[in-house]
Motif scaffolding. Structure first.
Motif, PDB file in Angstrom:
ATOM      1  N   UNK A 268       0.830  -1.202   0.000  1.00  0.00           N
ATOM      2  CA  UNK A 268       0.000   0.000   0.000  1.00  0.00           C
ATOM      3  C   UNK A 268       0.869   1.259   0.000  1.00  0.00           C
ATOM      4  N   UNK A 269       1.888   1.274   0.826  1.00  0.00           N
ATOM      5  CA  UNK A 269       2.781   2.443   0.890  1.00  0.00           C
ATOM      6  C   UNK A 269       3.427   2.716  -0.459  1.00  0.00           C
ATOM      7  N   UNK A 270       3.834   1.656  -1.115  1.00  0.00           N
ATOM      8  CA  UNK A 270       4.486   1.822  -2.411  1.00  0.00           C
ATOM      9  C   UNK A 270       3.496   2.342  -3.460  1.00  0.00           C
TER      10      UNK A 270
ATOM     11  N   UNK B 135       0.763   4.070  -2.816  1.00  0.00           N
ATOM     12  CA  UNK B 135       0.401   5.450  -2.462  1.00  0.00           C
ATOM     13  C   UNK B 135       1.492   6.418  -2.889  1.00  0.00           C
TER      14      UNK B 135
END
Lengths: 192, 102
Positions: free
Chosen positions: B13-15, B17
């Motif tokens: 998810x972080x990547x 986003x």
């Protein structure tokens, strides 16, 4: 000090200060210049709240109308754009709450989810990545969505997220912890 | 979705986003509509009336000039006849002295 006076601080642009002062006195031309200057920044910010151009357009208008009504409360303790973003955060959050019923209806289809770059390769475009992120976040309640949007999609620090949301830093951390837990559960559930 | 062996869901998810941040927003122009909405609210009496700077300057200038001219005309109308009809206010007082001196 009259109610039209703006405190002299280093963080506000001199041109902004003059136009804000004039706009407070009812000068539509001065306010139009402020809108012209900052509408791009606010639309860009609200693009993280909705990827529908029509919605962003409507929300941007809402931000500037609300900002005009709140102009007398602007204390120039930070850049004008930052103050507008605080209003945009409230406007975006209200939009999500209005759309909460729709959120429950959002389904992440099999045709969308497999596009997740689970093999370590980067997704093909920022647009595809944004689509997936928004689909995921739309499954979460507005408070969780807000904190994850501010921290991850907007790339703000905890301090910045606190200022934009009006929450305390502790509140942001607690909310982020809960939201990450829900997101993790959601993504793991989809993997099965 | 197949299970990811390299990244946790949150890392994915972080990547995503981070990549999504690069997406360019659409160009919009809401200036006219914002002003129109404010004018509507202004007409409804919700807010202070909006004006454009040139109009306000002209109106202020004309009103100020009108007030100044009117005040000057009134002062002249009252002042000139009064000045012309004015006698020396001390003349009567000195007349009494003259009588005594004589």
């Amino acid at each position: 000090m009259s109610d039209l006076a703006i405190p002299e601080v280093q963080t506000i642009d001199a041109g902004d200060a003059e136009e804000i002062r004039a706009a407070r006195a009812g000068d539509g031309g001065a306010y139009a210049q402020l809108v012209e200057r900052y509408q791009g920044g606010i639309a860009s910010y609200l693009w993280r709240f909705s990827r529908d151009a029509g919605v962003v357009d409507e929300l941007t208008q809402e931000v500037f109308v609300e900002a005009y009504f709140s102009l007398h409360g602007y204390r120039a303790t930070g850049p004008f754009l930052h103050w507008l973003k605080q209003i945009a955060t409230r406007v975006g959050y209200r939009f999500w709450k209005r759309r909460q019923k729709d959120r429950r209806n959002v389904q992440l289809g099999e045709d969308q989810w497999p596009q997740m770059p689970h093999d370590g390769s980067p997704p093909e475009s920022a647009s595809e990545a944004a689509q997936l992120v928004h689909l995921l976040l739309a499954k979460l309640p507005p408070r969780d969505r807000l904190v994850l949007t501010l921290l991850y999609l907007q790339g703000n620090s905890v301090e910045e997220a606190a200022q934009l949301s009006g929450w305390s830093r502790t509140m942001v951390k607690v909310q982020a912890f809960r939201a990450r837990g829900k997101l993790k559960k959601l993504m793991e559930g989809m993997e099965k | 979705m197949n299970a990811s062996s390299r990244e946790s869901p949150l890392e994915q998810f972080e990547r995503l986003a981070s990549l999504a941040r690069d997406e360019a927003p659409p160009t919009i122009n809401v200036c006219d509509r914002v002003l129109a909405r404010l004018q509507e609210r202004s007409a409804a009496g919700d807010i202070r009336p909006l004006t454009s700077p040139p109009d306000r300057e002209w109106v202020g200038l004309v009103i100020g000039a009108g007030i100044a001219i009117t005040a000057a005309a009134i002062a002249l109308m009252i002042g000139v006849p009064s000045w012309e009809s004015m006698n020396d206010p001390l003349a009567g007082w000195f007349d009494q002295f003259n009588v005594v001196m004589q």
